[in-house]
Write a protein that holds these residues in place. Structure first.
Motif, PDB file in Angstrom:
ATOM      1  N   VAL A  30       1.473   3.482  -6.066  1.00 35.31           N
ATOM      2  CA  VAL A  30       0.342   2.942  -5.305  1.00 35.31           C
ATOM      3  C   VAL A  30       0.859   1.823  -4.409  1.00 35.31           C
ATOM      4  O   VAL A  30       1.457   0.852  -4.887  1.00 35.31           O
ATOM      5  CB  VAL A  30      -0.768   2.416  -6.230  1.00 35.31           C
ATOM      6  CG1 VAL A  30      -1.913   1.837  -5.406  1.00 35.31           C
ATOM      7  CG2 VAL A  30      -1.289   3.537  -7.135  1.00 35.31           C
ATOM      8  N   ALA A  31       0.650   1.969  -3.118  1.00 44.13           N
ATOM      9  CA  ALA A  31       1.168   0.997  -2.153  1.00 44.13           C
ATOM     10  C   ALA A  31       0.518  -0.368  -2.330  1.00 44.13           C
ATOM     11  O   ALA A  31      -0.641  -0.482  -2.736  1.00 44.13           O
ATOM     12  CB  ALA A  31       0.931   1.501  -0.733  1.00 44.13           C
ATOM     13  N   SER A  32       1.283  -1.401  -1.995  1.00 42.73           N
ATOM     14  CA  SER A  32       0.773  -2.773  -2.099  1.00 42.73           C
ATOM     15  C   SER A  32       1.143  -3.623  -0.888  1.00 42.73           C
ATOM     16  O   SER A  32       0.547  -4.671  -0.669  1.00 42.73           O
ATOM     17  CB  SER A  32       1.315  -3.436  -3.372  1.00 42.73           C
ATOM     18  OG  SER A  32       2.734  -3.478  -3.350  1.00 42.73           O
ATOM     19  N   ARG A  33       2.112  -3.173  -0.093  1.00 40.63           N
ATOM     20  CA  ARG A  33       2.606  -3.989   1.014  1.00 40.63           C
ATOM     21  C   ARG A  33       1.934  -3.540   2.317  1.00 40.63           C
ATOM     22  O   ARG A  33       2.540  -2.894   3.161  1.00 40.63           O
ATOM     23  CB  ARG A  33       4.126  -3.875   1.098  1.00 40.63           C
ATOM     24  CG  ARG A  33       4.826  -4.502  -0.100  1.00 40.63           C
ATOM     25  CD  ARG A  33       6.164  -3.863  -0.438  1.00 40.63           C
ATOM     26  NE  ARG A  33       7.085  -3.889   0.678  1.00 40.63           N
ATOM     27  CZ  ARG A  33       8.290  -3.302   0.629  1.00 40.63           C
ATOM     28  NH1 ARG A  33       8.680  -2.658  -0.473  1.00 40.63           N
ATOM     29  NH2 ARG A  33       9.085  -3.357   1.671  1.00 40.63           N
ATOM     30  N   PHE A  34       0.663  -3.887   2.460  1.00 44.22           N
ATOM     31  CA  PHE A  34      -0.110  -3.368   3.581  1.00 44.22           C
ATOM     32  C   PHE A  34       0.311  -3.950   4.925  1.00 44.22           C
ATOM     33  O   PHE A  34      -0.049  -3.421   5.973  1.00 44.22           O
ATOM     34  CB  PHE A  34      -1.602  -3.601   3.338  1.00 44.22           C
ATOM     35  CG  PHE A  34      -2.136  -2.827   2.166  1.00 44.22           C
ATOM     36  CD1 PHE A  34      -2.297  -1.462   2.246  1.00 44.22           C
ATOM     37  CD2 PHE A  34      -2.446  -3.465   0.975  1.00 44.22           C
ATOM     38  CE1 PHE A  34      -2.777  -0.736   1.175  1.00 44.22           C
ATOM     39  CE2 PHE A  34      -2.922  -2.754  -0.107  1.00 44.22           C
ATOM     40  CZ  PHE A  34      -3.089  -1.381  -0.014  1.00 44.22           C
ATOM     41  N   ARG A  35       1.053  -5.043   4.917  1.00 48.10           N
ATOM     42  CA  ARG A  35       1.581  -5.579   6.175  1.00 48.10           C
ATOM     43  C   ARG A  35       2.770  -4.770   6.681  1.00 48.10           C
ATOM     44  O   ARG A  35       3.072  -4.771   7.876  1.00 48.10           O
ATOM     45  CB  ARG A  35       2.021  -7.045   6.001  1.00 48.10           C
ATOM     46  CG  ARG A  35       0.866  -8.048   5.945  1.00 48.10           C
ATOM     47  CD  ARG A  35       1.407  -9.462   5.902  1.00 48.10           C
ATOM     48  NE  ARG A  35       0.358 -10.455   5.855  1.00 48.10           N
ATOM     49  CZ  ARG A  35      -0.250 -10.957   6.930  1.00 48.10           C
ATOM     50  NH1 ARG A  35       0.102 -10.542   8.123  1.00 48.10           N
ATOM     51  NH2 ARG A  35      -1.200 -11.854   6.786  1.00 48.10           N
ATOM     52  N   ASP A  36       3.474  -4.105   5.758  1.00 50.01           N
ATOM     53  CA  ASP A  36       4.667  -3.361   6.146  1.00 50.01           C
ATOM     54  C   ASP A  36       4.795  -2.100   5.301  1.00 50.01           C
ATOM     55  O   ASP A  36       5.707  -1.951   4.494  1.00 50.01           O
ATOM     56  CB  ASP A  36       5.909  -4.236   5.986  1.00 50.01           C
ATOM     57  CG  ASP A  36       7.105  -3.673   6.745  1.00 50.01           C
ATOM     58  OD1 ASP A  36       6.968  -2.587   7.345  1.00 50.01           O
ATOM     59  OD2 ASP A  36       8.168  -4.309   6.719  1.00 50.01           O
ATOM     60  N   LEU A  37       3.874  -1.188   5.498  1.00 52.17           N
ATOM     61  CA  LEU A  37       3.875   0.048   4.730  1.00 52.17           C
ATOM     62  C   LEU A  37       5.074   0.929   5.061  1.00 52.17           C
ATOM     63  O   LEU A  37       5.546   1.680   4.212  1.00 52.17           O
ATOM     64  CB  LEU A  37       2.586   0.826   4.990  1.00 52.17           C
ATOM     65  CG  LEU A  37       1.336   0.305   4.284  1.00 52.17           C
ATOM     66  CD1 LEU A  37       0.107   1.022   4.797  1.00 52.17           C
ATOM     67  CD2 LEU A  37       1.473   0.469   2.775  1.00 52.17           C
ATOM     68  N   ALA A  38       5.568   0.833   6.288  1.00 53.96           N
ATOM     69  CA  ALA A  38       6.715   1.658   6.664  1.00 53.96           C
ATOM     70  C   ALA A  38       7.932   1.295   5.823  1.00 53.96           C
ATOM     71  O   ALA A  38       8.675   2.173   5.376  1.00 53.96           O
ATOM     72  CB  ALA A  38       7.023   1.497   8.151  1.00 53.96           C
ATOM     73  N   ALA A  39       8.148   0.014   5.599  1.00 56.48           N
ATOM     74  CA  ALA A  39       9.281  -0.415   4.772  1.00 56.48           C
ATOM     75  C   ALA A  39       9.080   0.017   3.325  1.00 56.48           C
ATOM     76  O   ALA A  39      10.037   0.451   2.657  1.00 56.48           O
ATOM     77  CB  ALA A  39       9.451  -1.933   4.856  1.00 56.48           C
ATOM     78  N   GLU A  40       7.852  -0.106   2.829  1.00 60.27           N
ATOM     79  CA  GLU A  40       7.573   0.337   1.461  1.00 60.27           C
ATOM     80  C   GLU A  40       7.788   1.849   1.336  1.00 60.27           C
ATOM     81  O   GLU A  40       8.323   2.331   0.334  1.00 60.27           O
ATOM     82  CB  GLU A  40       6.148  -0.031   1.066  1.00 60.27           C
ATOM     83  CG  GLU A  40       5.833   0.245  -0.398  1.00 60.27           C
ATOM     84  CD  GLU A  40       4.512  -0.361  -0.846  1.00 60.27           C
ATOM     85  OE1 GLU A  40       4.203  -0.264  -2.046  1.00 60.27           O
ATOM     86  OE2 GLU A  40       3.789  -0.925   0.008  1.00 60.27           O
ATOM     87  N   PHE A  41       7.403   2.603   2.364  1.00 59.66           N
ATOM     88  CA  PHE A  41       7.623   4.040   2.392  1.00 59.66           C
ATOM     89  C   PHE A  41       9.116   4.353   2.290  1.00 59.66           C
ATOM     90  O   PHE A  41       9.539   5.240   1.543  1.00 59.66           O
ATOM     91  CB  PHE A  41       7.040   4.638   3.668  1.00 59.66           C
ATOM     92  CG  PHE A  41       7.322   6.099   3.855  1.00 59.66           C
ATOM     93  CD1 PHE A  41       6.470   7.048   3.324  1.00 59.66           C
ATOM     94  CD2 PHE A  41       8.438   6.509   4.562  1.00 59.66           C
ATOM     95  CE1 PHE A  41       6.739   8.408   3.496  1.00 59.66           C
ATOM     96  CE2 PHE A  41       8.714   7.856   4.737  1.00 59.66           C
ATOM     97  CZ  PHE A  41       7.853   8.817   4.203  1.00 59.66           C
ATOM     98  N   GLU A  42       9.928   3.613   3.050  1.00 58.96           N
ATOM     99  CA  GLU A  42      11.375   3.831   3.012  1.00 58.96           C
ATOM    100  C   GLU A  42      11.940   3.545   1.628  1.00 58.96           C
ATOM    101  O   GLU A  42      12.862   4.235   1.158  1.00 58.96           O
ATOM    102  CB  GLU A  42      12.073   2.932   4.050  1.00 58.96           C
ATOM    103  CG  GLU A  42      11.781   3.291   5.494  1.00 58.96           C
ATOM    104  CD  GLU A  42      12.602   4.471   5.978  1.00 58.96           C
ATOM    105  OE1 GLU A  42      13.336   5.066   5.157  1.00 58.96           O
ATOM    106  OE2 GLU A  42      12.499   4.795   7.171  1.00 58.96           O
ATOM    107  N   ASP A  43      11.403   2.537   0.954  1.00 58.32           N
ATOM    108  CA  ASP A  43      11.884   2.201  -0.390  1.00 58.32           C
ATOM    109  C   ASP A  43      11.492   3.265  -1.412  1.00 58.32           C
ATOM    110  O   ASP A  43      12.279   3.620  -2.298  1.00 58.32           O
ATOM    111  CB  ASP A  43      11.326   0.843  -0.830  1.00 58.32           C
ATOM    112  CG  ASP A  43      11.891  -0.313  -0.024  1.00 58.32           C
ATOM    113  OD1 ASP A  43      12.957  -0.138   0.590  1.00 58.32           O
ATOM    114  OD2 ASP A  43      11.248  -1.387   0.000  1.00 58.32           O
ATOM    115  N   VAL A  44      10.277   3.789  -1.287  1.00 57.10           N
ATOM    116  CA  VAL A  44       9.763   4.753  -2.270  1.00 57.10           C
ATOM    117  C   VAL A  44      10.292   6.161  -2.011  1.00 57.10           C
ATOM    118  O   VAL A  44      10.553   6.910  -2.943  1.00 57.10           O
ATOM    119  CB  VAL A  44       8.216   4.754  -2.250  1.00 57.10           C
ATOM    120  CG1 VAL A  44       7.648   5.815  -3.183  1.00 57.10           C
ATOM    121  CG2 VAL A  44       7.686   3.382  -2.636  1.00 57.10           C
TER     122      VAL A  44
END
Length: 243
Positions: A30-44
């Protein structure tokens, strides 16, 4: 195990989706970094993204466009907006499907399975190397998440259809894959698909392989289907009957 990333700012809905999807054996985030979802996507590095439209800072359309610069993973929009124009915008911004809230969970799961089947081959039968999103035959490898084929250090980008076709052939490298199997890998309902459409897509994939230096990697087996050589080599293999 497929990873599903859930982008939903309503914590209750996010938890509900995580619990429901997890029951089917999927790994969820479940995403939590709404300011930088693209970076969170890359991590996941998920195999599929569930994306709400109404989000803090930037809406789902914006993040879909940003993610499409990085990946061709299936994206299913989730939204309380049920208007036709909202669905049109979701598709035009790079989405693959759309589910209106309140979310019918059985329908959502059917759409998730269908999207994964189209993107990665048979639903539970992929042969991706453990811990990666890669399928390989000899030195030829398909990076599913990045939608790229590579061979001996050279890479070429693939369209969605080219990626799905390459995945279906790589999974059964060295074996004949029937035209019906390949059509099912590309489209859910093959009844109304012109058979020539498959031939066109095979031709495009052959051109991408030629860019890598593999001129005769796909054999046409008359009356049966196509076969990707198990270990494609630079000088090709058996004679190829091109259509």
């Amino acid at each position: 195990m497929y990873r599903i990333m859930i982008v939903e700012d309503d914590e209750k809905i996010g938890a509900l989706l995580q619990d429901y999807i997890g029951r089917y054996g999927f790994e969820t985030h479940v995403a939590s970094r709404f300011r930088d979802l693209a970076a969170e996507f890359e991590d996941v590095r998920p195999h599929l993204l569930l994306l709400d439209i109404n989000l803090p800072y930037f809406d789902g359309y914006y993040w879909c466009r940003q993610i499409r610069l990085r990946s061709n993973v299936p994206i299913i929009f989730l939204s309380a907006r049920s208007g036709e124009m909202d669905q049109v915008m979701a598709i035009e911004n790079g989405g693959d499907d759309y589910v209106a809230k309140p979310i019918p969970l059985d329908l959502l799961m059917a759409k998730i399975k269908s999207a994964l089947r189209r993107a990665y081959g048979e639903y539970a039968g992929g042969q991706a190397q453990p811990g990666t999103d890669t399928v390989a035959a000899g030195s030829l490898a398909l990076d599913i998440g990045r939608s790229e084929l590579s061979w001996r250090g050279t890479r070429v980008p693939l369209s969605k259809n080219e990626r799905q076709l390459a995945h279906a052939l790589l999974r059964q490298a060295g074996r004949i894959v029937s035209r019906e199997e390949l059509l099912e890998a590309l489209w859910d309902d093959v009844q109304f698909v012109d058979d020539n459409t498959l031939t066109v897509n095979v031709t495009r994939l052959r051109r991408k392989l030629e860019e890598l230096g593999l001129k005769e990697a796909i054999d046409t087996v008359r009356g049966q289907g196509y076969r990707l050589q198990a270990d494609p080599a630079e000088d090709g293999g058996s004679a190829v009957a091109h259509e």
